[in-house]
Design an enzyme around this catalytic site. Structure first.
Site, PDB file in Angstrom:
ATOM      1  N   ASP A   8       0.797  -1.095   0.045  1.00  0.00           N
ATOM      2  CA  ASP A   8       0.207  -0.257   0.282  1.00  0.00           C
ATOM      3  C   ASP A   8       1.152   1.008   0.173  1.00  0.00           C
ATOM      4  O   ASP A   8       2.293   1.139  -0.044  1.00  0.00           O
ATOM      5  CB  ASP A   8      -0.618   0.428   1.109  1.00  0.00           C
ATOM      6  N   HIS A   9       0.505   2.568   0.023  1.00  0.00           N
ATOM      7  CA  HIS A   9       1.112   3.575   0.202  1.00  0.00           C
ATOM      8  C   HIS A   9       2.359   3.457   0.835  1.00  0.00           C
ATOM      9  O   HIS A   9       3.522   4.330   1.076  1.00  0.00           O
ATOM     10  CB  HIS A   9      -0.138   5.032   0.279  1.00  0.00           C
ATOM     11  N   CYS A  65       3.016  -2.761   4.253  1.00  0.00           N
ATOM     12  CA  CYS A  65       2.251  -2.242   4.453  1.00  0.00           C
ATOM     13  C   CYS A  65       3.052  -1.199   5.152  1.00  0.00           C
ATOM     14  O   CYS A  65       4.110  -1.858   5.876  1.00  0.00           O
ATOM     15  CB  CYS A  65       0.781  -2.208   4.185  1.00  0.00           C
ATOM     16  N   GLY A  66       2.319  -0.678   6.223  1.00  0.00           N
ATOM     17  CA  GLY A  66       3.169  -0.027   7.131  1.00  0.00           C
ATOM     18  C   GLY A  66       3.591  -0.460   8.003  1.00  0.00           C
ATOM     19  O   GLY A  66       5.214  -0.674   8.756  1.00  0.00           O
ATOM     20  N   THR A  67       2.859  -1.413   8.625  1.00  0.00           N
ATOM     21  CA  THR A  67       3.100  -2.171   9.652  1.00  0.00           C
ATOM     22  C   THR A  67       3.267  -3.966   9.519  1.00  0.00           C
ATOM     23  O   THR A  67       3.733  -4.762  10.216  1.00  0.00           O
ATOM     24  CB  THR A  67       2.174  -2.276  11.010  1.00  0.00           C
ATOM     25  N   GLY A  68       2.952  -4.102   8.857  1.00  0.00           N
ATOM     26  CA  GLY A  68       2.776  -5.528   7.831  1.00  0.00           C
ATOM     27  C   GLY A  68       1.656  -6.277   8.611  1.00  0.00           C
ATOM     28  O   GLY A  68       1.164  -7.650   8.084  1.00  0.00           O
ATOM     29  N   GLY A  70      -2.594  -5.470   8.881  1.00  0.00           N
ATOM     30  CA  GLY A  70      -3.119  -5.321   7.892  1.00  0.00           C
ATOM     31  C   GLY A  70      -3.116  -6.475   6.218  1.00  0.00           C
ATOM     32  O   GLY A  70      -3.984  -6.667   6.494  1.00  0.00           O
ATOM     33  N   MET A  71      -1.870  -6.324   5.884  1.00  0.00           N
ATOM     34  CA  MET A  71      -2.066  -7.132   4.759  1.00  0.00           C
ATOM     35  C   MET A  71      -2.037  -8.777   5.228  1.00  0.00           C
ATOM     36  O   MET A  71      -2.374  -9.527   4.999  1.00  0.00           O
ATOM     37  CB  MET A  71      -0.158  -7.104   4.318  1.00  0.00           C
ATOM     38  N   HIS A  98       8.787 -23.842   9.263  1.00  0.00           N
ATOM     39  CA  HIS A  98       7.698 -25.093  10.079  1.00  0.00           C
ATOM     40  C   HIS A  98       5.926 -24.723   9.594  1.00  0.00           C
ATOM     41  O   HIS A  98       5.602 -25.561   9.777  1.00  0.00           O
ATOM     42  CB  HIS A  98       7.844 -24.133  11.592  1.00  0.00           C
ATOM     43  N   ARG A 132       6.656 -34.116  10.680  1.00  0.00           N
ATOM     44  CA  ARG A 132       5.875 -33.470  11.689  1.00  0.00           C
ATOM     45  C   ARG A 132       4.787 -32.284  11.783  1.00  0.00           C
ATOM     46  O   ARG A 132       3.722 -31.839  11.711  1.00  0.00           O
ATOM     47  CB  ARG A 132       6.245 -33.900  13.302  1.00  0.00           C
ATOM     48  N   HIS A 133       5.661 -31.159  10.802  1.00  0.00           N
ATOM     49  CA  HIS A 133       5.545 -30.157  10.723  1.00  0.00           C
ATOM     50  C   HIS A 133       3.604 -30.444   9.414  1.00  0.00           C
ATOM     51  O   HIS A 133       3.172 -29.408   9.817  1.00  0.00           O
ATOM     52  CB  HIS A 133       6.541 -28.957  10.256  1.00  0.00           C
TER      53      HIS A 133
HETATM   54  C1  RB5 Z   1      -1.856   2.765   6.505  1.00  0.00           C
HETATM   55  O1  RB5 Z   1      -1.585   3.832   7.228  1.00  0.00           O
HETATM   56  C2  RB5 Z   1      -1.326   1.666   7.586  1.00  0.00           C
HETATM   57  O2  RB5 Z   1      -2.551   1.596   8.236  1.00  0.00           O
HETATM   58  C3  RB5 Z   1      -1.430   0.319   6.771  1.00  0.00           C
HETATM   59  O3  RB5 Z   1      -0.504   0.475   5.760  1.00  0.00           O
HETATM   60  C4  RB5 Z   1      -1.288  -0.887   7.473  1.00  0.00           C
HETATM   61  O4  RB5 Z   1       0.127  -0.434   8.482  1.00  0.00           O
HETATM   62  C5  RB5 Z   1      -2.409  -1.023   8.054  1.00  0.00           C
HETATM   63  O5  RB5 Z   1      -1.884  -2.443   9.013  1.00  0.00           O
END
Ligand code: RB5
Length: 148
Positions: A8-9, A65-68, A70-71, A98, A132-133
């Protein structure tokens, strides 16, 4: 291996860097966007990458994404997708060894370029160990149709 990559952006800056890292390691990387920095919704790009991975046998995906977070949440809604959010090398290694993860999720606002490079290295060097995995991964796959 062919990888489909999307962001994303908030993940677009590091997308090109990650693409190059995988290409340098001999992989084909197909960029599913976005291609400009306008705000977009991460579930749209998670869906594009996951649908394409599921349609093309023996391929994997990368979502940023910003934190990973949401993705990874969006990607794990898809039956057959095992998306792993990795902020460190040990998680990346275990995700492959695993969990047989088929999508690597990264957070551009969490991990710097050096850490991302190390995560890609750990992910790429690690292979699913089976044994096992396998039965545990099979159980994850069966959970896809659970509803309460
Ligand atoms: C975008 O502002 C942010 O919410 C998105 O990139 C992501 O971090 C969501 O999980």
């Amino acid at each position: 291996m062919t990888y489909y990559i999307g962001a994303d952006h908030a993940g677009i800056e590091i997308k090109a860097f990650v693409k190059e890292l995988f290409e340098k390691r001999g992989h084909e990387v197909i960029d599913l966007g976005p291609f400009k920095k306008d705000r977009v919704d991460y579930p749209d790009f998670a869906a594009k990458v996951c649908e394409t991975v599921l349609e093309n046998k023996d391929t994997k995906g990368i979502l940023i994404c910003g934190t990973g977070l949401g993705m990874s949440m969006a990607a794990n809604k898809f039956d057959g997708i095992r998306a792993a959010l990795c902020h460190n090398t040990f998680s990346a290694q275990m995700a492959r060894e695993h969990n047989d993860a088929n999508i690597l999720c990264l957070g551009e606002r969490v991990s710097g370029y050096g850490m991302v490079e190390a995560i890609v290295d750990a992910w790429d060097k690690s292979e699913f160990q089976g044994g096992r995995h396998s039965q545990r991964v099979d159980k994850i796959n069966k959970l896809s149709s659970c509803r309460i």
